[in-house]
Write a protein that holds these residues in place. Structure first.
Motif, short mmCIF file in Angstrom:
data_model
loop_
_atom_site.label_atom_id
_atom_site.label_comp_id
_atom_site.label_asym_id
_atom_site.label_seq_id
_atom_site.Cartn_x
_atom_site.Cartn_y
_atom_site.Cartn_z
N ALA A 1 0.83 -1.21 0.00
CA ALA A 1 0.00 0.00 0.00
C ALA A 1 0.86 1.26 0.00
N LEU A 2 1.97 1.23 0.74
CA LEU A 2 2.88 2.38 0.76
C LEU A 2 3.53 2.59 -0.61
N VAL A 3 4.02 1.51 -1.20
CA VAL A 3 4.71 1.61 -2.48
C VAL A 3 3.74 2.02 -3.59
N ASP A 4 2.54 1.49 -3.56
CA ASP A 4 1.54 1.80 -4.59
C ASP A 4 0.91 3.17 -4.40
N GLY A 5 1.18 3.82 -3.27
CA GLY A 5 0.63 5.15 -3.02
C GLY A 5 -0.80 5.14 -2.51
N GLU A 6 -1.30 3.98 -2.10
CA GLU A 6 -2.66 3.90 -1.58
C GLU A 6 -2.78 4.59 -0.23
N ILE A 7 -1.70 4.54 0.54
CA ILE A 7 -1.65 5.24 1.82
C ILE A 7 -0.34 6.02 1.89
N THR A 8 -0.32 7.03 2.74
CA THR A 8 0.90 7.82 2.91
C THR A 8 1.52 7.48 4.26
N PRO A 9 2.83 7.51 4.34
CA PRO A 9 3.47 7.22 5.63
C PRO A 9 3.12 8.29 6.66
N GLU B 1 7.05 4.01 9.06
CA GLU B 1 6.46 3.84 7.74
C GLU B 1 7.25 4.56 6.67
N GLN B 2 7.80 5.72 7.00
CA GLN B 2 8.65 6.44 6.05
C GLN B 2 9.91 5.62 5.76
N ALA B 3 10.47 4.99 6.79
CA ALA B 3 11.65 4.15 6.60
C ALA B 3 11.30 2.93 5.73
N TYR B 4 10.12 2.34 5.94
CA TYR B 4 9.67 1.22 5.10
C TYR B 4 9.62 1.65 3.64
N LEU B 5 9.02 2.79 3.41
CA LEU B 5 8.86 3.27 2.04
C LEU B 5 10.22 3.56 1.39
N GLU B 6 11.11 4.22 2.10
CA GLU B 6 12.43 4.54 1.54
C GLU B 6 13.21 3.27 1.22
N HIS C 1 15.90 3.69 -1.67
CA HIS C 1 16.60 4.92 -1.29
C HIS C 1 17.56 4.71 -0.13
N ARG C 2 17.40 3.60 0.58
CA ARG C 2 18.33 3.27 1.66
C ARG C 2 18.34 1.76 1.84
N GLU C 3 19.38 1.29 2.50
CA GLU C 3 19.51 -0.15 2.76
C GLU C 3 18.47 -0.60 3.78
N PRO C 4 17.93 -1.81 3.62
CA PRO C 4 16.97 -2.30 4.62
C PRO C 4 17.66 -2.58 5.95
N SER C 5 16.98 -2.24 7.03
CA SER C 5 17.59 -2.46 8.34
C SER C 5 16.77 -3.40 9.22
N GLU D 1 11.77 -5.15 6.31
CA GLU D 1 12.29 -4.51 5.10
C GLU D 1 13.11 -5.50 4.28
N LYS D 2 13.90 -6.32 4.94
CA LYS D 2 14.75 -7.28 4.22
C LYS D 2 13.91 -8.32 3.49
N VAL D 3 12.87 -8.83 4.15
CA VAL D 3 12.04 -9.84 3.50
C VAL D 3 11.22 -9.22 2.36
N TRP D 4 10.82 -7.96 2.48
CA TRP D 4 10.09 -7.32 1.38
C TRP D 4 10.99 -7.19 0.16
#
Length: 132
Positions: free
Chosen positions: A52-60, A65-70, A75-79, A83-86
């Motif tokens: 939903a975040l990536v598709d723009g259905e919802i905003t962080p 949530e902002q870190a998930y989207l980035e 835009h940044r390494e998964p921590s 995030e890694k499994v996505w």
């Protein structure tokens, strides 16, 4: 209900919905062999939010949530494990398709030399003396 309440409800609905991908994983993530059991559980529980975040259905709405989207956008390494499994899931579904060792198309026959082949194969004008 105002728009803020509707957005919160839809966000809660998205976040609580289990993530499934019937197209790429018709038997589920755990049975695919691509993910461990713990990765499958993380993907099912957090995948809907990431999608939903990536598709723009919802905003962080917070830093997490902002870190998930980035991370999902590269835009940044998964921590976090989520995030890694996505990103692992994205790599799996976007990997190049394997081709057959026999090729995927019928061979193309070049007919430009067809006239030359007829001249070579036409033996009617040869005089052969077979008497010895």
């Amino acid at each position: 209900m105002n728009e803020v309440d509707m957005a919160v409800i839809s966000k809660q609905q998205v976040a609580s919905k289990l993530f499934v991908d019937k197209k790429n994983y018709p038997y589920g993530f755990a049975r695919s062999g691509d993910f461990s059991i713990s990765e499958s559980k993380l993907l099912q529980s957090h995948g809907s939010l990431f999608a939903a975040l990536v598709d723009g259905e919802i905003t962080p709405e917070n830093d997490e949530e902002q870190a998930y989207l980035e991370s999902a956008l590269g835009h940044r390494e998964p921590s976090t494990p989520q995030e890694k499994v996505w990103l692992k899931y994205q790599r799996r579904i976007n990997r190049p398709k394997t081709a057959s060792i026999y090729g995927s198309q019928k061979p193309v026959i070049d007919d430009t030399d067809a006239d030359n082949d007829e001249d070579i194969n036409d033996n009617s004008d040869l005089d052969v003396d077979v008497s010895d």
